[in-house]
Design a protein around this motif. Structure first.
Motif, mmCIF file in Angstrom:
data_model
loop_
_atom_site.group_PDB
_atom_site.id
_atom_site.type_symbol
_atom_site.label_atom_id
_atom_site.label_comp_id
_atom_site.label_asym_id
_atom_site.label_seq_id
_atom_site.Cartn_x
_atom_site.Cartn_y
_atom_site.Cartn_z
ATOM 1 N N ASP A 22 0.853 -1.184 0.000
ATOM 2 C CA ASP A 22 0.000 0.000 0.000
ATOM 3 C C ASP A 22 0.888 1.234 0.000
ATOM 4 O O ASP A 22 1.973 1.219 0.595
ATOM 5 C CB ASP A 22 -0.883 -0.035 1.262
ATOM 6 N N ARG A 32 -4.886 3.272 8.996
ATOM 7 C CA ARG A 32 -4.766 2.611 7.693
ATOM 8 C C ARG A 32 -3.398 1.913 7.559
ATOM 9 O O ARG A 32 -3.308 0.810 7.017
ATOM 10 C CB ARG A 32 -4.959 3.651 6.587
ATOM 11 N N GLY A 81 -2.712 -2.125 7.015
ATOM 12 C CA GLY A 81 -1.808 -2.645 5.984
ATOM 13 C C GLY A 81 -0.780 -3.586 6.588
ATOM 14 O O GLY A 81 -0.510 -4.664 6.049
#
Ligand SMILES: Nc1ncnc2c1ncn2[C@@H]1O[C@H](COP(=O)(O)OP(=O)(O)OP(=O)(O)O)[C@@H](O)[C@H]1O
Ligand SMILES: [Mg+2]
Lengths: 290, 371
Positions: A249, A277, A281
């Motif tokens: 990512d 986030r 990941g």
């Protein structure tokens, strides 16, 4: 709607691209400075191959602050070493400002802060910091002023005459950061520079680093295991996962966080959202292990 | 606790030195066939009284050092009386030996105390130890009438030293200042230079290293006569022997030293685009220094041995090896011992000077560093 005035040069001049001059301060931001395409690197270990990097593509723009984050052994160091021409890839291409990594290295484009301090024990702290300046042929007086300035920045004023082995591990690592800064490279590659430091010193140096970066707009690639540090410092965060090492990512922080950062933005909801986030990941990367 | 080391409990006193109190009961020795009793000799009695006296006085001492000083007076009295009586021509008997034994046991106590002191006085222990060995050597060779051919007393060696000073100096100049110095510099210099060359030309290193093992097994006594035939009697043949002996140790140590820089330190140089000579000068040679000094120290002893042995096979009539071989043939063993002394002192001075230089130059190395 009138067309936005194009900032580009007349065609006559752009037809032949200028022989990439290395980004002097104020070089236009947004220009790609590191271009990694389909990079693969396999170490031939004694019994079986180690797929350290597999099909990694990444483009780093002038003035970017990129953090690489990922579990131990996922190839962060390897990626940086390939960019810095310390390791030869087994596949794919890397271009640094339009040149091969080797050409960029010979132009002294890289300031590499290694995962270990790599200081020379027979040199004093100050003479360690002036080492690259000596190699570049900078006169003695300027070497000294630059070294003192950078040592002060990392909080080591007064330690110039000490030897590295008289310093703690974290202090040694700060000397190696000062050494990379003093030489004012176009591309700063930092491999877990703050890993060995206490929380307060780390906060202080994070602040120093982000201010330095904002002032100089130097392109930085930074490896860390700390999510908060990555979010705080970066314009973009690259989340990697191991076996084989690859990019999961790429998270943009510049859009939601202001370029000018103080330590209290860590409490803001945007910061928390990005951190969340990154954590997702990382957890996804780890699940491959089970 | 720091600073009050003198008040630390001292080791308990063993009663050993008191054996000297039995000495008056035994015959002291004989002069010209007549037996002399212990109490008949004022010197022996004075020595014994002083020795026992210091044993009583030691209670006055406040620390290890002061006790050692007091007791060493007793040791000196015991040794002094023995030497004096031997000089007067006494053939020693059980009484004198017992006095000597008491003094020596007391010396053991003094050395034990001195081994624990720090500061400048810490050199007293090894110095006193060396002095005691010389004195015992003197007393035993005289008292037991060891033939001078087998082992002359130190005083005889010192006398030979004085009467032959001019010869010994000429030998020293020929062997050390001319042959050893030139051979050493040539051998070490060549070893170093070839190592740098081999570092750039890998097949040289791979070819030369196995030869190094062969060369280290070559006997000097085999090489020396050949070199004398090749290069003649003067210093050139000695220097050649030394070059043969010192070249490979220096080569091997330099190569190992150049390979000792760490990967990450080399990567740093690479990232600065430093060229070969730059990284050699700024990184690899400093890393190699401890290895270089190792080679230099080993070679300092090898060079001296090489020169002296080579001189056995022909010299212009001067040199330490020449002196030893001719004076042995004439049974002048005291001169031989004087020559050996010069060689031993020279060797240790060379080695010591190199060790001192190493300590200064590589103070950063983990084996020397002080925070
Ligand atoms: N010289 C090498 N020879 C063989 N395998 C290697 C070598 N260097 C690294 N590797 C392997 O490549 C993989 C990636 O290593 P790398 O050092 O890039 O990880 P990293 O992400 O920097 O880890 P860390 O966070 O622990 O520093 C690891 O599995 C490692 O075992
Ligand atoms: Mg790493």
């Amino acid at each position: 709607m009138p067309a936005a005035p194009s900032p580009s040069l007349p065609p006559a001049l752009t037809a032949v691209p200028p022989p990439a001059p290395f980004a002097e301060p104020g070089a236009e931001p947004g220009r790609t400075i590191v271009d990694v395409r389909n990079l693969t690197l396999t170490y031939q270990a004694a019994d079986h191959p180690v797929y350290a990097l597999s099909d990694v593509s990444l483009s780093i723009a002038q003035g970017d602050f990129i953090s690489l984050i990922g579990p131990s052994g996922c190839g962060k160091t390897t990626l940086m070493r390939v960019i810095a021409d310390l390791e030869q890839p087994t596949g794919g291409t890397v271009l640094v400002n339009g040149m091969t990594p080797e050409q960029a290295r010979l132009k002294r484009a890289y300031g590499y802060v290694f995962q270990a301090p790599a200081l020379y024990p027979w040199r004093t702290v100050e003479r360690n910091v002036t080492l690259p300046l000596e190699i570049m042929g900078i006169p003695r007086g300027e070497r000294q002023t630059r070294a003192r300035e950078q040592l002060e920045r990392v909080g080591l004023a007064g330690f110039e005459r000490k030897f590295p082995w008289q310093l703690s591990g974290g202090m040694q690592q700060r000397v190696s950061i000062a050494r990379a800064l003093a030489f004012n490279p176009d591309l700063l590659l930092m491999d877990e520079p703050f890993g060995a430091l206490d929380e307060i010193t780390r906060d202080h140096l994070n602040l120093q680093l982000t201010q330095l970066w904002r002032r100089t707009r130097k392109t930085c690639v930074f490896v860390t295991h700390s999510i908060a540090e990555a979010v705080f410092l970066s314009t973009r965060i690259v989340v990697m996962s191991p076996r084989p090492g690859r990019i999961l990512d790429v998270i943009d922080c510049a859009r939601d966080l202001p370029p000018e950062r103080t330590l209290d933005i860590r409490e803001s909801p945007e910061f928390q959202r990005i951190a969340h986030r990154v954590r997702e990941g990382l957890m996804e990367g780890h699940s491959y292990d089970d | 606790m720091i600073g009050v080391a003198s008040r630390q409990p001292r080791p308990a006193m063993a009663p050993g030195p008191l054996v000297a109190l039995l000495a008056p009961l035994l015959p002291l020795g004989g002069v010209a066939g007549h037996s002399v009793g212990f109490v008949d000799s004022p010197v022996a009695v004075a020595g014994l009284v002083l020795l026992v006296g210091t044993l009583l006085l030691r209670r006055l001492a406040v620390g290890a050092l002061s006790e050692a000083v007091i007791l060493s007076v007793g040791v000196a009295a015991g040794y002094g009386a023995t030497l004096r009586l031997l000089a007067d021509g006494l053939a020693p008997d059980a009484g004198l030996w017992l006095l000597l034994l008491g003094a020596t046991l007391l010396l053991g106590r003094v050395l034990r105390l001195l081994a624990e002191v720090s500061g400048p006085a810490r050199h007293a222990c090894p110095a006193l130890f060396g002095l005691a060995i010389l004195l015992l050597w003197e007393i035993l060779t005289r008292g037991l009438q060891v033939p001078a051919i087998l082992l002359p007393p130190p005083s005889a060696i010192a006398a030979a030293f004085a009467t032959n000073a001019a010869d010994l100096w000429d030998d020293f100049r020929q062997t050390v200042l001319i042959s050893v110095l030139r051979g050493y510099l040539l051998g070490c210099g060549a070893g170093f230079a070839v190592a740098i060359l081999a570092d750039r030309v890998p097949f040289l290193a791979r070819g030369l290293l196995p030869l190094g093992n062969l060369a280290s097994a070559i006997p000097v006594v085999g090489v020396a006569p050949i070199m004398v035939m090749w290069f003649g009697f003067d210093w050139q043949s000695k220097a050649a022997v030394i070059v043969v002996m010192t070249f490979f140790p220096m080569l091997i140590n330099t190569l190992a030293g150049l390979a000792s820089a760490e990967r990450i330190q080399l990567d740093l140089m690479r990232s600065y685009a430093a060229g070969y000579w730059r990284s050699l000068l700024l990184l690899r040679l400093p890393c190699a220094l401890p290895f270089l000094f190792n080679g230099l120290k080993i070679n300092s002893t090898l060079a001296l041995i090489g020169a002296i042995v080579a001189e056995f096979f022909g010299t212009p009539v001067v040199g330490m090896g020449f002196r030893i071989s001719t004076q042995v043939a004439r049974m002048n063993l005291d001169v031989v011992w004087a020559s050996i002394t010069v060689a031993a002192l020279t060797g240790s001075l060379l080695y010591g000077a190199l060790a001192l230089a190493e300590r200064r130059v590589t103070a950063w190395h983990p084996s020397f560093r002080k925070r």
